[in-house]
Design an enzyme around this catalytic site. Structure first.
Site, PDB file in Angstrom:
ATOM      1  N   HIS A 105       0.841  -1.197   0.000  1.00 45.82           N
ATOM      2  CA  HIS A 105       0.000   0.000   0.000  1.00 45.82           C
ATOM      3  C   HIS A 105       0.879   1.251   0.000  1.00 45.82           C
ATOM      4  CE1 HIS A 105      -3.070  -2.894   0.974  1.00 45.82           C
ATOM      5  NE2 HIS A 105      -2.423  -3.225   2.074  1.00 45.82           N
ATOM      6  N   GLU A 122      -1.263  -0.483   8.445  1.00 49.33           N
ATOM      7  CA  GLU A 122      -2.220  -1.448   8.993  1.00 49.33           C
ATOM      8  C   GLU A 122      -1.557  -2.375  10.005  1.00 49.33           C
ATOM      9  OE1 GLU A 122      -3.726  -3.851   5.770  1.00 49.33           O
ATOM     10  OE2 GLU A 122      -1.734  -4.268   5.004  1.00 49.33           O
ATOM     11  N   HIS A 180       3.539  -7.707   1.190  1.00 52.00           N
ATOM     12  CA  HIS A 180       2.955  -8.682   2.107  1.00 52.00           C
ATOM     13  C   HIS A 180       1.834  -9.496   1.464  1.00 52.00           C
ATOM     14  CE1 HIS A 180       0.365  -5.069   2.515  1.00 52.00           C
ATOM     15  NE2 HIS A 180      -0.622  -5.949   2.654  1.00 52.00           N
ATOM     16  N   ARG A 200      -1.468  -4.575  -6.167  1.00 51.93           N
ATOM     17  CA  ARG A 200      -1.299  -6.037  -6.270  1.00 51.93           C
ATOM     18  C   ARG A 200      -0.167  -6.309  -7.248  1.00 51.93           C
ATOM     19  NH1 ARG A 200      -6.101  -7.111  -8.452  1.00 51.93           N
ATOM     20  NH2 ARG A 200      -7.197  -7.015  -6.457  1.00 51.93           N
TER      21      ARG A 200
END
Length: 321
Positions: A105, A122, A180, A200
């Site tokens: 991200h 996150e 990740h 992605r």
């Protein structure tokens, strides 16, 4: 006159995913018909996915309406000063029946410039993990654009990434830019900035029923990736009936409570608090009212609520700003 604020629950926003499964139904008792539900968005103000109050006098109102009505009483002065009248976090439960894509991200600066969005810092709290399950997170050794692209092209990207075995109770904190993937067989609670921006980069060569793969974001990702090694696992030691801090970052603070008797909790900052029940069940008492919660349920305490008592046997994530 507006109704008085109280502990609020919201209707889960359920998302089918190619990698989703049935544990949100079987393990967390969500009302689901699909066999590929991957996410339950517990609290969201992402465009077109605005959470709606489930019970009580404010039933049917969405979070943005509550912010307009109550502002600081709902969000808290601390939040309004930092983020204005925006709800800055997104809370989810995730069931990965298959591996999620390898992704990352962007940070606040890139996300604002490219998508007019927050970035996406996150954290994950592992609620359940099948035997031998693992996550993919970060590089094994410091890397660079050239090495990364070479391995991406050869479909050997995983060979230069960390694969970490996981178990219930593990906590991982992922700063923006960290590459990740949540691995198969894991249920997690996720706390993140309000953002749905994901780059992605590899999807295990998966295709849908029509033989089509999902979109990849190879070029966008290049300037967003942190190619350095990073320590993501957060070690902590629980103490019964104490609120133990596991993550403290500019966007949120998360504590874990192992509850087995009555516990009084006072608001730590002038901000809303969110409780996510990850195991067991508990009763919450506020102003002579009792609210009951079980595993897989989430409650928001508006900032105006300064003190509560919780009782029961449960593991609870306590999140504030």
């Amino acid at each position: 006159m507006s109704a008085k604020l109280y502990p609020l629950t919201f209707k889960p926003i359920l998302k089918d995913r190619i990698w989703g499964g049935t544990k949100l139904k079987t393990y967390l008792n969500k009302s689901i018909n699909s066999d590929i539900t991957g996410e339950s968005w517990e609290l969201s103000t992402v465009t077109n996915d605005i959470s709606v109050v489930e019970k009580g006098p404010l039933k049917g109102k969405n979070i943005n309406e509550l912010i307009d009505l109550y502002s600081e009483s709902f969000l808290g002065k601390n939040v309004v000063e930092q983020f204005g009248n925006q709800f800055p976090l997104l809370f989810k439960f995730i069931d990965a029946q298959q591996d999620l894509s390898i992704q990352l991200h962007p940070n606040d600066e890139l996300a604002k410039k490219r998508h007019n969005s927050f970035g996406k810092t996150e954290m994950w709290y592992v609620m359940q993990a099948d035997e031998n399950s693992r996550i993919v997170v970060g590089f094994k050794e410091d890397s660079n654009k050239e090495e990364y692209l070479e391995n991406l092209e050869r479909k050997s990207l995983v060979s230069i990434l960390n694969e970490i075995p996981v178990k219930k109770g593990d906590v991982f904190f992922l700063e923006t830019g960290t590459i990740h993937a949540i691995g198969a067989g894991i249920v997690i609670a996720e706390i993140q900035q309000t953002s749905d921006v994901t780059y992605r980069v590899y999807d295990w060569d998966r295709v849908d029923a029509n033989g089509k793969g999902r979109e990849l974001h190879t070029e966008l990702a290049l300037d967003a990736i942190n190619y350095s090694t990073t320590e993501t696992k957060k070690d902590y030691k629980l103490v019964e009936n104490e609120s133990i801090n596991v993550v403290d970052c500019p966007y949120f603070k998360t504590n874990v409570i192992l509850l087995n008797e009555d516990l009084k909790r006072s608001r730590e900052t002038d901000a809303f608090t969110v409780l996510m029940c990850t195991e067991g069940n508990f009763d919450l008492f506020h102003e002579k009212e009792c609210y009951s919660f079980k595993m897989g349920e989430t409650v928001l305490l508006p900032a105006v609520i300064e003190e509560i008592i919780i009782k029961g046997k449960a593991t609870i994530l306590e999140i504030s700003i």
